[in-house]
Design a protein around this motif. Structure first.
Motif, PDB file in Angstrom:
ATOM      1  N   LYS A  39       0.823  -1.214   0.000  1.00  0.00           N
ATOM      2  CA  LYS A  39       0.000   0.000   0.000  1.00  0.00           C
ATOM      3  C   LYS A  39       0.856   1.262   0.000  1.00  0.00           C
ATOM      4  O   LYS A  39       0.632   2.172  -0.797  1.00  0.00           O
ATOM      5  CB  LYS A  39      -0.926   0.023   1.233  1.00  0.00           C
ATOM      6  N   SER A  40       1.846   1.286   0.892  1.00  0.00           N
ATOM      7  CA  SER A  40       2.687   2.484   0.983  1.00  0.00           C
ATOM      8  C   SER A  40       3.467   2.680  -0.312  1.00  0.00           C
ATOM      9  O   SER A  40       3.666   3.808  -0.763  1.00  0.00           O
ATOM     10  CB  SER A  40       3.656   2.371   2.156  1.00  0.00           C
ATOM     11  N   THR A  41       3.897   1.580  -0.897  1.00  0.00           N
ATOM     12  CA  THR A  41       4.622   1.649  -2.168  1.00  0.00           C
ATOM     13  C   THR A  41       3.755   2.301  -3.237  1.00  0.00           C
ATOM     14  O   THR A  41       4.175   3.236  -3.926  1.00  0.00           O
ATOM     15  CB  THR A  41       5.022   0.228  -2.616  1.00  0.00           C
TER      16      THR A  41
ATOM     17  N   GLY B 197       1.874   8.379   9.874  1.00  0.00           N
ATOM     18  CA  GLY B 197       2.013   8.213  11.305  1.00  0.00           C
ATOM     19  C   GLY B 197       2.714   6.910  11.588  1.00  0.00           C
ATOM     20  O   GLY B 197       2.939   6.522  12.723  1.00  0.00           O
ATOM     21  N   GLU B 198       3.075   6.204  10.522  1.00  0.00           N
ATOM     22  CA  GLU B 198       3.557   4.847  10.653  1.00  0.00           C
ATOM     23  C   GLU B 198       5.062   4.758  10.530  1.00  0.00           C
ATOM     24  O   GLU B 198       5.713   3.991  11.213  1.00  0.00           O
ATOM     25  CB  GLU B 198       2.927   4.004   9.538  1.00  0.00           C
ATOM     26  N   GLU B 199       5.591   5.532   9.600  1.00  0.00           N
ATOM     27  CA  GLU B 199       7.006   5.381   9.285  1.00  0.00           C
ATOM     28  C   GLU B 199       7.750   6.696   9.497  1.00  0.00           C
ATOM     29  O   GLU B 199       7.185   7.773   9.348  1.00  0.00           O
ATOM     30  CB  GLU B 199       7.155   4.897   7.838  1.00  0.00           C
ATOM     31  N   SER B 200       9.033   6.570   9.803  1.00  0.00           N
ATOM     32  CA  SER B 200       9.852   7.756  10.040  1.00  0.00           C
ATOM     33  C   SER B 200      10.257   8.365   8.694  1.00  0.00           C
ATOM     34  O   SER B 200      10.235   7.687   7.671  1.00  0.00           O
ATOM     35  CB  SER B 200      11.103   7.365  10.815  1.00  0.00           C
TER      36      SER B 200
ATOM     37  N   VAL C 237      -2.707   9.873   3.152  1.00  0.00           N
ATOM     38  CA  VAL C 237      -2.640   9.536   4.576  1.00  0.00           C
ATOM     39  C   VAL C 237      -2.309   8.051   4.720  1.00  0.00           C
ATOM     40  O   VAL C 237      -3.043   7.200   4.252  1.00  0.00           O
ATOM     41  CB  VAL C 237      -3.976   9.853   5.286  1.00  0.00           C
ATOM     42  N   ASP C 238      -1.192   7.763   5.352  1.00  0.00           N
ATOM     43  CA  ASP C 238      -0.722   6.376   5.496  1.00  0.00           C
ATOM     44  C   ASP C 238      -0.488   6.087   6.972  1.00  0.00           C
ATOM     45  O   ASP C 238       0.519   6.462   7.521  1.00  0.00           O
ATOM     46  CB  ASP C 238       0.562   6.205   4.686  1.00  0.00           C
ATOM     47  N   SER C 239      -1.338   5.447   7.677  1.00  0.00           N
ATOM     48  CA  SER C 239      -2.613   4.909   7.278  1.00  0.00           C
ATOM     49  C   SER C 239      -3.704   5.458   8.198  1.00  0.00           C
ATOM     50  O   SER C 239      -3.385   6.080   9.206  1.00  0.00           O
ATOM     51  CB  SER C 239      -2.578   3.379   7.463  1.00  0.00           C
TER      52      SER C 239
HETATM   53 MG   LIG Z   1       2.681   0.829   4.732  1.00  0.00          MG
END
Ligand SMILES: [Mg+2]
Ligand SMILES: Nc1ncnc2c1ncn2[C@@H]1O[C@H](COP(=O)(O)OP(=O)(O)OP(=O)(O)O)[C@@H](O)[C@H]1O
Length: 366
Positions: free
Chosen positions: A10-12, A33-36, A79-81
């Motif tokens: 999804k992020s990709t 909010g998930e990844e730095s 927005v992830d996620s």
């Molecule tokens: Mg992701």
């Protein structure tokens, strides 16, 4: 809303879309909010997303996000996620039903007011819905699911709901180190391991959205007299498999009750069309009787409870795809003899019942 299981990509997808939108439409805000920032930067480099026009906001407080959105104008917000967002004035931890619903509502209101599209990633729960059935699907204008098998590098992006257009179009991609790339010739890819005349394997031209696609159905039956027989359906509907097994047992006299039956669609695709019924039946019968399937043949048809076969729509388009990939004959009900010309000169085997189809489609046993 783009839903999918953890790690499916999804992020990709969202980052690639961000890069494209930034190049064509204007600045994009990517909220995670998930990844730095370092993680996202690494991925962006790997995907070849330059970052020109893509702004990254590491924030999970939606109130802060909305405040930030007032500061500038964006062509697209990602927005992830949704499960990592939260607002302070609602009880519940991020990801809880109340938080997810409230955050989705507020994002939707903001999107409608400001007329800026908001793309939201959502994790799919075990039940297969994004954060509880019906919550997010109702709020979003468009719901897409990214699907695929963990062992396969192919991904299918499927429309579940679309307030602006039809949902029957699918995207077929391959996950590579440079990101998701378009699969130009899906049939060739899904058939790459197919060998003619193999036992328990049948090729069916299905329609994925509006495009014809050849898929291989594999079946394996194995005797099991110790425990209740197991039925495993991967890529096809489980209840449909039970119906087909009942028809094969009752109408075609195959003694399948002492057999485990496994049916699989190669490549991780999921087929919902009933046009694959005959292919499934033929694959099971082939494995059970150890007789190969006529070489170079595709099979198509819906199976009814009395073992009759029903025609499928858009025959010509399916058969021309099969002919294009070198298949030479087709087993199906309700074929008109004049359609042979339209189908790239394929030989047509007409069968009106499962019994007839098995007689025509399976090679004579040794
Ligand atoms: Mg992701
Ligand atoms: N270097 C790489 N080469 C090829 N594929 C990779 C590489 N790195 C990651 N991937 C693929 O990307 C997938 C993860 O993608 P991504 O992080 O976009 O998924 P996601 O759906 O956002 O996951 P999450 O649920 O954790 O947010 C991996 O499962 C893997 O298939």
């Amino acid at each position: 809303m783009v839903g999918g299981e953890p790690g499916i990509g999804k992020s990709t997808l969202l980052l690639q879309v961000s890069g494209m939108a930034a190049a064509q439409r204007g600045s994009v805000l990517y909220v995670s909010g998930e990844e730095s920032p370092a993680q996202v930067k690494l991925r962006a480099e790997r995907l070849g997303v330059t970052g020109d026009g893509v702004y990254f906001l590491p924030e999970s407080d939606l109130t802060q996000v909305l405040e930030y959105l007032e500061s500038d104008s964006f062509a697209l917000v990602v927005v992830d996620s949704i499960q990592t967002l939260h607002v302070a004035d609602v009880i519940g931890t991020p990801g809880s039903l109340s938080q997810v619903r409230e955050c989705a509502w507020r994002l939707e209101r903001w999107a409608k007011q400001s007329n800026v599209p908001v793309l939201v990633a959502g994790h799919v729960t075990k039940e297969g819905a994004i954060a509880g059935p019906g919550t997010l699907e109702h709020i979003a204008d468009v719901v897409l699911y990214l699907e695929g098998e963990s062992m396969s590098s192919y991904r299918v992006l499927r429309g579940e709901k679309n307030r602006f257009g039809p949902t029957n179009e699918v995207g077929i991609f391959e996950m590579e180190s440079t990101g998701l790339t378009d699969v130009e010739n899906p049939s060739e890819v899904f058939l790459s391991a197919y060998r003619e005349e193999s036992v328990g394997s049948v090729v069916v031209p299905v329609l994925e959205g509006s495009r014809p696609l050849l898929v291989e159905i594999q079946a394996l039956t194995s005797p099991n007299s110790y425990s209740p027989p197991r039925r495993i359906a991967s890529g096809v509907d489980f209840n449909r498999l039970l119906l087909i097994l009942a028809v094969l047992t009752k109408r075609a006299g195959l003694k399948l009750f002492g057999q485990d039956v496994i049916v699989n669609i190669t490549g991780g695709l999921r087929i919902t069309e009933t046009a694959v019924d005959l292919g499934i039946a033929l694959a099971i019968a082939s494995s059970f009787t150890e007789r190969g399937v006529v070489s170079g043949m595709v099979a198509l048809g819906e199976i009814g409870l009395s073992g009759e076969l029903r025609g499928v729509p858009q025959m010509e388009r399916r058969l021309s795809e099969a002919a294009r990939l070198g298949f030479r004959s087709c087993l199906a009900p309700g074929l008109k003899s004049d359609s042979a010309a339209l189908c790239g000169g394929m030989r047509l085997f007409q069968a009106d019942s499962v019994v007839e189809a098995l007689a025509l489609g399976l090679l004579k046993g040794s």
